[in-house]
Design a protein around this motif. Structure first.
Motif, short mmCIF file in Angstrom:
data_model
loop_
_atom_site.label_atom_id
_atom_site.label_comp_id
_atom_site.label_asym_id
_atom_site.label_seq_id
_atom_site.Cartn_x
_atom_site.Cartn_y
_atom_site.Cartn_z
N GLY A 1 -0.01 17.03 21.66
CA GLY A 1 -0.28 16.67 20.28
C GLY A 1 -0.88 15.16 20.01
N MET A 2 -1.40 14.77 21.15
CA MET A 2 -2.19 13.33 21.10
C MET A 2 -3.37 13.40 21.67
SD MET A 2 -1.16 9.78 23.15
CE MET A 2 0.36 9.21 22.15
N ASP A 3 -4.57 12.91 20.83
CA ASP A 3 -5.84 12.81 21.42
C ASP A 3 -5.83 11.89 22.52
OD1 ASP A 3 -7.32 10.08 20.23
OD2 ASP A 3 -5.70 10.75 18.89
N GLU A 4 -7.15 12.10 23.35
CA GLU A 4 -7.21 11.44 24.63
C GLU A 4 -7.62 10.03 23.98
OE1 GLU A 4 -9.37 11.78 28.83
OE2 GLU A 4 -9.73 13.28 27.60
N LYS A 5 -8.30 9.76 23.35
CA LYS A 5 -8.45 8.29 23.03
C LYS A 5 -7.26 7.39 22.69
CE LYS A 5 -11.88 5.38 20.56
NZ LYS A 5 -12.96 5.46 19.66
N THR A 6 -6.34 7.94 22.08
CA THR A 6 -5.20 7.38 21.36
C THR A 6 -4.35 7.12 22.72
OG1 THR A 6 -5.41 7.99 19.50
CG2 THR A 6 -3.08 7.33 20.09
N ALA A 7 -4.24 8.28 23.69
CA ALA A 7 -3.59 8.32 25.14
C ALA A 7 -4.01 7.09 25.82
CB ALA A 7 -3.55 9.66 25.63
N PHE A 8 -5.20 7.23 25.89
CA PHE A 8 -6.02 6.18 26.72
C PHE A 8 -5.56 4.57 26.28
CE2 PHE A 8 -9.57 3.49 28.34
CZ PHE A 8 -9.99 4.15 29.51
N ARG A 9 -5.63 4.74 25.18
CA ARG A 9 -5.46 3.20 24.63
C ARG A 9 -3.73 2.92 24.88
NH1 ARG A 9 -6.95 3.11 18.72
NH2 ARG A 9 -6.56 1.03 18.72
N ALA A 10 -3.01 3.78 24.53
CA ALA A 10 -1.53 3.58 24.70
C ALA A 10 -0.99 3.25 26.11
CB ALA A 10 -0.98 4.70 24.10
N ALA A 11 -2.00 3.93 26.98
CA ALA A 11 -1.51 3.93 28.62
C ALA A 11 -2.14 2.72 29.27
CB ALA A 11 -1.80 5.05 29.08
N GLU A 12 -3.05 2.02 28.68
CA GLU A 12 -3.88 1.10 29.01
C GLU A 12 -3.05 -0.09 29.76
OE1 GLU A 12 -7.91 0.13 28.06
OE2 GLU A 12 -6.96 -1.73 27.17
N CYS B 1 -1.68 5.33 35.11
CA CYS B 1 -0.98 5.68 33.94
C CYS B 1 -1.99 6.58 32.88
CB CYS B 1 -0.40 4.79 33.13
SG CYS B 1 0.65 5.29 31.76
N GLN B 2 -3.23 6.23 32.66
CA GLN B 2 -4.23 6.95 31.85
C GLN B 2 -4.51 8.16 32.41
OE1 GLN B 2 -7.04 3.67 32.07
NE2 GLN B 2 -6.65 3.12 29.81
N ALA B 3 -4.70 8.30 33.63
CA ALA B 3 -5.19 9.48 34.59
C ALA B 3 -4.07 10.56 34.11
CB ALA B 3 -5.64 9.15 35.90
N CYS C 1 5.19 6.00 34.88
CA CYS C 1 5.19 5.61 33.53
C CYS C 1 4.50 6.56 32.78
CB CYS C 1 4.54 4.03 33.17
SG CYS C 1 5.48 2.84 34.03
N GLY C 2 3.23 7.21 33.30
CA GLY C 2 2.83 8.20 32.63
C GLY C 2 3.51 9.18 32.55
N MET C 3 4.41 9.64 33.54
CA MET C 3 5.34 10.99 33.39
C MET C 3 6.15 10.73 32.37
SD MET C 3 5.87 12.55 37.26
CE MET C 3 7.20 11.02 37.51
N MET C 4 6.75 9.53 32.20
CA MET C 4 7.84 9.16 30.92
C MET C 4 6.86 9.27 29.69
SD MET C 4 10.26 8.79 33.19
CE MET C 4 9.64 9.21 34.71
N MET C 5 6.10 8.81 29.52
CA MET C 5 5.39 8.90 28.37
C MET C 5 5.03 10.35 27.78
SD MET C 5 2.08 6.23 28.44
CE MET C 5 2.26 4.81 27.32
N LEU C 6 4.83 11.04 28.75
CA LEU C 6 4.58 12.65 28.68
C LEU C 6 6.04 13.36 28.17
CD1 LEU C 6 1.93 13.36 31.28
CD2 LEU C 6 1.43 13.40 28.70
N ALA C 7 6.85 13.01 29.07
CA ALA C 7 8.51 13.54 28.68
C ALA C 7 8.80 13.01 27.21
CB ALA C 7 9.33 12.70 29.44
N GLY C 8 8.24 12.13 26.68
CA GLY C 8 8.76 11.60 25.40
C GLY C 8 7.83 12.37 24.21
N LEU C 9 6.41 12.81 24.74
CA LEU C 9 5.69 13.66 23.88
C LEU C 9 6.24 15.01 23.71
CD1 LEU C 9 1.96 12.17 24.74
CD2 LEU C 9 3.47 11.88 22.41
N LYS C 10 6.53 15.36 24.79
CA LYS C 10 7.08 16.76 24.79
C LYS C 10 8.32 17.10 24.30
CE LYS C 10 7.40 21.09 26.84
NZ LYS C 10 6.54 22.13 26.68
N ASN C 11 9.51 16.18 24.42
CA ASN C 11 10.79 16.39 24.05
C ASN C 11 11.22 15.70 22.78
OD1 ASN C 11 12.81 18.25 25.39
ND2 ASN C 11 14.03 16.15 25.31
#
Length: 149
Positions: free
Chosen positions: A32-43, A20-22, A60-70
């Motif tokens: 709009g999300m910095d990598e450190k926050t994304a890393f932590r959220a996806a852990e 997920c993190q990858a 799950c990572g794709m779903m997180m990105l869908a939310g960030l995008k849309n």
């Protein structure tokens, strides 16, 4: 058109990011999300959500990105969630068409090697390609490299 980041996602996984993190960390900053926050959220989404071998962490990572995008981020009157669900369903459908399952345990097989449908890194790469196709159409060159790192 920007060069595909599929290889970058695979490299992040090789460097120790969970699936997920990858995926999330490869594209988070453009959403709009910095990598450190994304890393932590996806852990907690590694190895099929908290190591339980359920839904693939890459998916799950794709779903997180869908939310960030849309997402319209309207917390008082959310209006975008069903459109975001549709994006997620489209990406999940594409993943399942490629791999026959979205369940980590099915994808990895019993020992992660002999009876697997797809390696974890391969799932990361598939999801990165799907993210580029669905969330960023026309923004990335099509990935034409190897299917595994």
């Amino acid at each position: 058109m920007e060069r595909s980041k599929v290889w970058e996602a695979a490299q992040k996984h090789k460097d120790g990011y969970n699936c997920c993190q990858a995926v999330v960390c490869t594209y988070c900053e453009r959403l709009g999300m910095d990598e450190k926050t994304a890393f932590r959220a996806a852990e907690a989404y590694g190895l099929g959500i908290a190591g339980m071998f359920q839904t693939c962490g890459s998916v799950c990572g794709m779903m997180m990105l869908a939310g960030l995008k849309n997402s319209d981020a309207n917390m008082e009157s959310p209006a975008s969630k069903f459109a975001t669900f549709d994006l997620g369903k489209e990406m999940a459908k594409r993943f399942e068409q490629r791999n026959t399952s979205m369940i980590c345990n099915d994808l990895r097989g019993t020992d992660g090697k002999t009876d697997r449908l797809r390696s974890c890194r391969g799932c990361v790469m598939d999801c990165a390609q799907i993210v580029e196709e669905v969330l960023f159409p026309g923004e990335f060159e099509p990935y034409d490299g190897p299917s595994e790192l």
